[in-house]
Design an enzyme around this catalytic site. Structure first.
Site, PDB file in Angstrom:
ATOM      1  N   ILE A 170       0.841  -1.203   0.000  1.00 48.22           N
ATOM      2  CA  ILE A 170       0.000   0.000   0.000  1.00 48.22           C
ATOM      3  C   ILE A 170       0.874   1.251   0.000  1.00 48.22           C
ATOM      4  O   ILE A 170       0.637   2.198  -0.760  1.00 48.22           O
ATOM      5  CB  ILE A 170      -0.957  -0.011   1.207  1.00 48.22           C
ATOM      6  CG1 ILE A 170      -1.912  -1.204   1.121  1.00 48.22           C
ATOM      7  CG2 ILE A 170      -1.744   1.296   1.281  1.00 48.22           C
ATOM      8  CD1 ILE A 170      -2.698  -1.453   2.393  1.00 48.22           C
ATOM      9  N   THR A 247      -4.801   4.972   7.260  1.00 48.66           N
ATOM     10  CA  THR A 247      -5.677   4.012   6.577  1.00 48.66           C
ATOM     11  C   THR A 247      -5.318   2.588   6.987  1.00 48.66           C
ATOM     12  O   THR A 247      -5.715   1.631   6.322  1.00 48.66           O
ATOM     13  CB  THR A 247      -5.556   4.149   5.048  1.00 48.66           C
ATOM     14  OG1 THR A 247      -4.181   3.989   4.663  1.00 48.66           O
ATOM     15  CG2 THR A 247      -6.067   5.496   4.568  1.00 48.66           C
ATOM     16  N   ALA A 248      -4.549   2.440   8.073  1.00 46.34           N
ATOM     17  CA  ALA A 248      -4.093   1.117   8.510  1.00 46.34           C
ATOM     18  C   ALA A 248      -5.098   0.531   9.503  1.00 46.34           C
ATOM     19  O   ALA A 248      -6.077  -0.108   9.097  1.00 46.34           O
ATOM     20  CB  ALA A 248      -2.703   1.222   9.116  1.00 46.34           C
ATOM     21  N   ARG A 249      -4.880   0.743  10.769  1.00 45.21           N
ATOM     22  CA  ARG A 249      -5.800   0.334  11.826  1.00 45.21           C
ATOM     23  C   ARG A 249      -5.799   1.428  12.886  1.00 45.21           C
ATOM     24  O   ARG A 249      -4.770   2.021  13.193  1.00 45.21           O
ATOM     25  CB  ARG A 249      -5.381  -0.997  12.448  1.00 45.21           C
ATOM     26  CG  ARG A 249      -5.652  -2.222  11.573  1.00 45.21           C
ATOM     27  CD  ARG A 249      -7.156  -2.473  11.433  1.00 45.21           C
ATOM     28  NE  ARG A 249      -7.457  -3.718  10.751  1.00 45.21           N
ATOM     29  CZ  ARG A 249      -7.680  -3.823   9.442  1.00 45.21           C
ATOM     30  NH1 ARG A 249      -7.567  -2.741   8.671  1.00 45.21           N
ATOM     31  NH2 ARG A 249      -7.999  -4.972   8.908  1.00 45.21           N
ATOM     32  N   ASP A 273      -9.383   7.112   8.226  1.00 43.29           N
ATOM     33  CA  ASP A 273     -10.326   6.157   7.651  1.00 43.29           C
ATOM     34  C   ASP A 273     -10.586   4.998   8.600  1.00 43.29           C
ATOM     35  O   ASP A 273     -11.460   4.177   8.337  1.00 43.29           O
ATOM     36  CB  ASP A 273      -9.778   5.622   6.316  1.00 43.29           C
ATOM     37  CG  ASP A 273     -10.783   4.755   5.572  1.00 43.29           C
ATOM     38  OD1 ASP A 273     -11.962   5.151   5.514  1.00 43.29           O
ATOM     39  OD2 ASP A 273     -10.387   3.694   5.058  1.00 43.29           O
ATOM     40  N   GLU A 278     -14.279   0.578  15.888  1.00 42.13           N
ATOM     41  CA  GLU A 278     -15.278   0.718  14.821  1.00 42.13           C
ATOM     42  C   GLU A 278     -16.498  -0.168  15.108  1.00 42.13           C
ATOM     43  O   GLU A 278     -16.362  -1.278  15.619  1.00 42.13           O
ATOM     44  CB  GLU A 278     -14.648   0.327  13.479  1.00 42.13           C
ATOM     45  CG  GLU A 278     -13.516   1.248  13.076  1.00 42.13           C
ATOM     46  CD  GLU A 278     -12.838   0.837  11.773  1.00 42.13           C
ATOM     47  OE1 GLU A 278     -13.375  -0.050  11.069  1.00 42.13           O
ATOM     48  OE2 GLU A 278     -11.783   1.398  11.448  1.00 42.13           O
ATOM     49  N   HIS A 296     -14.144   3.986   7.220  1.00 38.28           N
ATOM     50  CA  HIS A 296     -13.399   2.809   6.754  1.00 38.28           C
ATOM     51  C   HIS A 296     -13.780   2.469   5.308  1.00 38.28           C
ATOM     52  O   HIS A 296     -14.302   1.400   5.002  1.00 38.28           O
ATOM     53  CB  HIS A 296     -13.631   1.599   7.649  1.00 38.28           C
ATOM     54  CG  HIS A 296     -12.475   0.620   7.607  1.00 38.28           C
ATOM     55  ND1 HIS A 296     -12.092  -0.114   8.688  1.00 38.28           N
ATOM     56  CD2 HIS A 296     -11.634   0.276   6.600  1.00 38.28           C
ATOM     57  CE1 HIS A 296     -11.055  -0.890   8.358  1.00 38.28           C
ATOM     58  NE2 HIS A 296     -10.778  -0.669   7.084  1.00 38.28           N
ATOM     59  N   GLY A 298     -11.556   2.235   2.829  1.00 43.36           N
ATOM     60  CA  GLY A 298     -10.358   1.796   2.130  1.00 43.36           C
ATOM     61  C   GLY A 298     -10.581   0.906   0.921  1.00 43.36           C
ATOM     62  O   GLY A 298     -10.128   1.203  -0.173  1.00 43.36           O
ATOM     63  N   THR A 299     -11.279  -0.203   1.094  1.00 46.47           N
ATOM     64  CA  THR A 299     -11.527  -1.128  -0.021  1.00 46.47           C
ATOM     65  C   THR A 299     -13.008  -1.208  -0.363  1.00 46.47           C
ATOM     66  O   THR A 299     -13.463  -2.199  -0.926  1.00 46.47           O
ATOM     67  CB  THR A 299     -10.997  -2.533   0.318  1.00 46.47           C
ATOM     68  OG1 THR A 299     -11.626  -2.998   1.517  1.00 46.47           O
ATOM     69  CG2 THR A 299      -9.493  -2.516   0.505  1.00 46.47           C
TER      70      THR A 299
END
Length: 350
Positions: A170, A247-249, A273, A278, A296, A298-299
């Site tokens: 990434i 954008t990781a955790r 994100d 969460e 979140h 991201g994907t």
């Protein structure tokens, strides 16, 4: 003729239905989890249950709504027939990898399939925070036109220094994307990445990198040793008025330290994100208009999600046909395990 190996889909396939048939249909019996809760789920693995004899499990995050995460309790409750869990996602913190190793179960994830989508999410957060586009849009939607003084907080992207914490797939994709401006790219990882292009400058000392960083983008996995990794010390080591993108955790960053740095102005902005708990979001972040927040995302698109499903399914196929998937998570290389989970006679029959 011995029975065909059984693969359990836990719980749904959204985009890659045809790929399930193409990749697994000729070599395995595929069953879909429909258990309403964890207790029923584990009971179905017992003799006579629908999941009896399961060798591999495909896991996606929506299954947690009924089963919870794949923690030690769930892993310990699986039968000895289960040898591979193919997790759909690059981050695999919802699965207790230590419990898997202890039980002789191999765990794979989906690196590569998430790179472009997550990197473009980070790029959006980077642009939005530097230019303050999120604040501007919120102002327009409330019929107030431009926020007064927004130009005093906004900056061009070109020529800024991007610091990448964790130059994996990434991070590499993000480094490539920002060359269109361009930005200077510096990075810190546990080791120098041999795949890094010449425009990525490696810093062995993370604090030396942070001191030169305008925008820090975080791309490290969540493990026990990375919880709170970006804490008070590293945040204060950043240049004044810098920006953090995550954008990781969520748990990789000390949330309270991040909020303090936004409060006192050490950080100019942040783009988030991901969050520690969460879907809950700390309401303090809503108090900072310069912070860009995403749920979140991201994907969250059909193209990447299909790639992820196919990658996870391919790991199961590779495991069944060769005894080893391509994407074992890194803890197995540290343990120096050798995958010999599928009996040779089963492999020879596939």
């Amino acid at each position: 003729m011995p029975p065909r190996p059984r693969i359990l889909i836990c719980s749904t396939i959204v985009w890659a239905h045809d790929d399930v048939k193409a990749l697994l249909g000729s070599i395995a019996d595929v069953v879909y989890d429909d258990a309403p809760n964890r207790k029923t789920f584990l009971a179905e693995f017992k003799p006579g249950g629908k999941y009896e004899g399961t060798i591999g499990i495909y896991r996606e995050n929506e299954s947690a709504k009924k089963l919870g995460v794949f923690d030690k309790e769930l892993i310990d409750g699986l039968p000895s027939s289960v040898k591979w869990i193919a997790h759909n996602g690059a981050g695999y913190d919802p699965v207790d990898v230590r419990a898997c190793i202890a039980k002789g179960i191999y765990l794979s994830n989906t690196p590569g399939a998430v790179d472009d989508a997550t990197a473009t999410t980070a790029l959006y957060l980077l642009i939005s925070t530097l230019r303050q586009y999120s604040l501007a849009e919120r102002s327009l939607r409330s019929l107030k036109w431009k926020p007064a003084g927004i130009n005093t907080h906004a900056h061009d992207v070109t020529g800024r220094t991007l610091g990448i914490l964790g130059l994996g797939g990434i991070g590499l994709r993000l480094a490539e994307l920002v060359q269109s401006f361009p930005m200077r790219v510096i990075y810190h990882s546990r080791n120098r990445n041999p795949k890094a292009p010449s425009y990525c400058e490696y810093f062995e000392n993370v604090e030396e990198m942070l001191a030169q960083t305008d925008v820090l983008s975080v791309h490290v996995p969540l493990r026990p040793d990375t919880v709170g990794l970006v804490g008070e010390k590293w945040i204060r080591a950043l240049k004044p008025k810098s920006i953090i993108i995550n954008t990781a955790r969520g748990k990789v960053i000390d949330e309270e330290a991040l909020i303090r740095a936004l409060e006192d102005g050490h950080l100019a902005a942040a783009g988030l994100d991901v969050y520690p708990n969460e879907p809950e979001v700390n309401p303090r972040f809503l108090e900072f208009p310069q912070v860009t927040l995403l749920p979140h995302m991201g994907t969250e698109n059909q193209d990447s999600q299909r790639k992820m499903e196919v990658r996870a399914l391919s790991n199961l196929r590779d495991f069944l046909t060769t005894g080893r998937g391509k994407d074992l998570v890194q803890e197995y290389s540290q343990q120096q395990h050798k995958a010999t989970a599928v009996p040779p006679k089963v492999i020879s029959k596939l």
